[in-house]
Design a protein around this motif. Structure first.
Motif, short mmCIF file in Angstrom:
data_model
loop_
_atom_site.label_atom_id
_atom_site.label_comp_id
_atom_site.label_asym_id
_atom_site.label_seq_id
_atom_site.Cartn_x
_atom_site.Cartn_y
_atom_site.Cartn_z
N UNK A 41 0.84 -1.21 0.00
CA UNK A 41 0.00 0.00 0.00
C UNK A 41 0.87 1.25 0.00
N UNK A 42 1.93 1.23 0.81
CA UNK A 42 2.82 2.41 0.89
C UNK A 42 3.46 2.71 -0.47
N UNK A 43 3.98 1.67 -1.12
CA UNK A 43 4.64 1.88 -2.40
C UNK A 43 3.67 2.34 -3.49
N UNK A 44 2.53 1.64 -3.59
CA UNK A 44 1.59 1.91 -4.68
C UNK A 44 0.80 3.20 -4.46
N UNK A 45 0.27 3.41 -3.26
CA UNK A 45 -0.63 4.54 -3.03
C UNK A 45 0.06 5.77 -2.46
N UNK A 46 1.01 5.59 -1.59
CA UNK A 46 1.68 6.75 -0.98
C UNK A 46 2.85 7.24 -1.84
#
Length: 157
Positions: A41-46
């Motif tokens: 989630x951190x890599x893709x969305x943030x």
């Protein structure tokens, strides 16, 4: 025999590991979000990286990244919609993967840096402690005598 699960590399461990809805009383159900799911989630969305870049950062295939990411989104959505807590815990992850080669017998293997004792990283084939890290020209990766590895191992003592 089942194939062992490949380690998923994560850059950052979460500072906060439990989130609870503010309006829920009594027993709260929870979803457990694995460390690698949070990293996806951190890599893709943030960080707003593309799927291929995310997979490369985590050192897994694009398909594996997509499965991890989809499961993470499902758990977060379930928690938001159904008022469940989110506990961030567990998984099959590492912050650094060392690719070691034995100078004695030539055997090569991978170790999670978190599992290596600096003075006791012996070859699983012959037991020799004469080995070296085979990572070349990669930033933020272990080298046999690198400062990251020494720092990690000194914290374990």
């Amino acid at each position: 025999m089942a194939r062992p699960v490949k380690w998923r590399r994560v850059e950052k461990l979460p500072e906060f590991r439990y989130f609870v809805p503010s309006d829920v009383e009594g027993d709260i159900r929870e979803n457990v979000l694995k460390i690698e799911e949070l990293e996806a989630i951190r890599l893709r969305d943030l960080e707003n990286l593309e799927q291929e870049e995310c997979a490369k950062n985590m050192e897994i295939s694009r398909q594996t990244f997509q499965r991890i990411y989809n499961e993470a989104k499902r758990k977060v959505a379930d928690s938001l919609i159904n008022g469940k807590a989110i506990k961030i815990s567990g998984g099959n992850y590492t912050q650094h993967i060392c690719k070691l080669v034995c100078k004695n017998c030539g055997n090569s293997w991978q170790e999670r840096m978190e599992d290596i004792e600096y003075e006791d990283d012996t070859c699983p084939k012959c037991g020799s402690s004469k080995n070296y890290c085979n990572e070349k020209n990669k930033v933020k990766r272990c080298k046999k005598n690198c400062s990251e590895r020494k720092a990690m191992c000194s914290r374990k003592k």
